[in-house]
Design an enzyme around this catalytic site. Sequence first.
Site, short mmCIF file in Angstrom:
data_model
loop_
_atom_site.label_atom_id
_atom_site.label_comp_id
_atom_site.label_asym_id
_atom_site.label_seq_id
_atom_site.Cartn_x
_atom_site.Cartn_y
_atom_site.Cartn_z
N ARG A 98 -25.12 -7.41 37.48
CA ARG A 98 -24.45 -6.14 37.75
C ARG A 98 -22.96 -6.32 37.99
O ARG A 98 -22.15 -5.52 37.52
CB ARG A 98 -25.12 -5.45 38.94
N LYS A 133 -0.94 4.60 40.08
CA LYS A 133 -2.13 5.39 40.39
C LYS A 133 -3.37 4.59 39.99
O LYS A 133 -4.00 4.82 38.97
CB LYS A 133 -2.08 6.72 39.66
N LYS A 165 13.45 8.00 43.74
CA LYS A 165 12.90 9.32 43.48
C LYS A 165 13.62 10.37 44.31
O LYS A 165 14.55 10.05 45.07
CB LYS A 165 11.40 9.31 43.79
N GLU A 195 14.88 8.54 39.05
CA GLU A 195 14.15 9.72 38.59
C GLU A 195 15.06 10.95 38.67
O GLU A 195 15.75 11.16 39.66
CB GLU A 195 12.92 9.94 39.47
N ASP A 216 11.26 13.50 35.12
CA ASP A 216 10.05 13.89 35.84
C ASP A 216 9.65 15.33 35.54
O ASP A 216 10.40 16.27 35.82
CB ASP A 216 10.27 13.71 37.35
#
Length: 286
Positions: A98, A133, A165, A195, A216
């Site tokens: 597994r 992410k 940012k 950004e 962005d």
Amino acid sequence: MMTFDEQVHADVQRTLEEDVGTGDLTAALIPADRRAVAAIICRESAVICGRPWVDEVLRQIAPNARPRWFLDDGDRCEPGQKVVEIEGVARELLTAERTCLNWLQTLSAVATKTAHYVEAVEGTAARILDTRKTIPGLRAAEKYAVRCGGGMNHRMGLFDAILIKENHIAAMGGLAAAFNAALKVESLVSFIQVEVETLRQLEEALNAGVKMVLLDNMSLEEIKACVELAKGRCSLEISGGVTYENLRTYAETGVDRISVGALIKDVDAVDFSLRFQEKPVEQQRN
């Protein structure tokens, strides 16, 4: 920072601890001297990824097992194709099963999705990148899978590059002030990126000497205007609002990079299974 091999070892050790714990009660029913040959088969079209983790699972659970790989990471497979065949102690192979499949199904899913996105922008100047992410604790593995799918990695974390940012700009009192502060440590990081959210901010960034800009959540028309304004003075990356359906359209604007969080956070596991065989196959991939 851990090396790649150290990271793989730690990843596997952690996942075996959660699955095996104090021991595999079911596999222990099988005589200790019983040997077997098992094949891992991919049930769908996919880009294979996860070999280092499978090999490490075997090292930790079945150290005397002999894997024969027919495909390597980054290779494409078709439904029903055998990926690897493993000869070893039966109970050890069952205990490892597994965890091996979990690594393969997860990382192959990322590699396969990345390959689809890379193919969608073929012929343009745009490169496909991942983001931060990621599933907590699996970043190095998932970013490796992006590379196997033909994509590029953005920064690994907050420690290896600077991405200024909107909140950094606000805290520093302006874009130029934030960028100038970053230049003081430029030699210590892999890149400095700023950004921007408007055409006016891009102009400000260009005037400050920024060489990497992230656009962005801009509309298609805004992105086209930014490409026209930049005219090669900096590299342009877009992020936000990118889907597989509109990816090609964005790539054709002339941007250099497209970062896509969905490469990692929005994937479907690839279907693998492990089956015991009657005898090993002699041919193998070196």
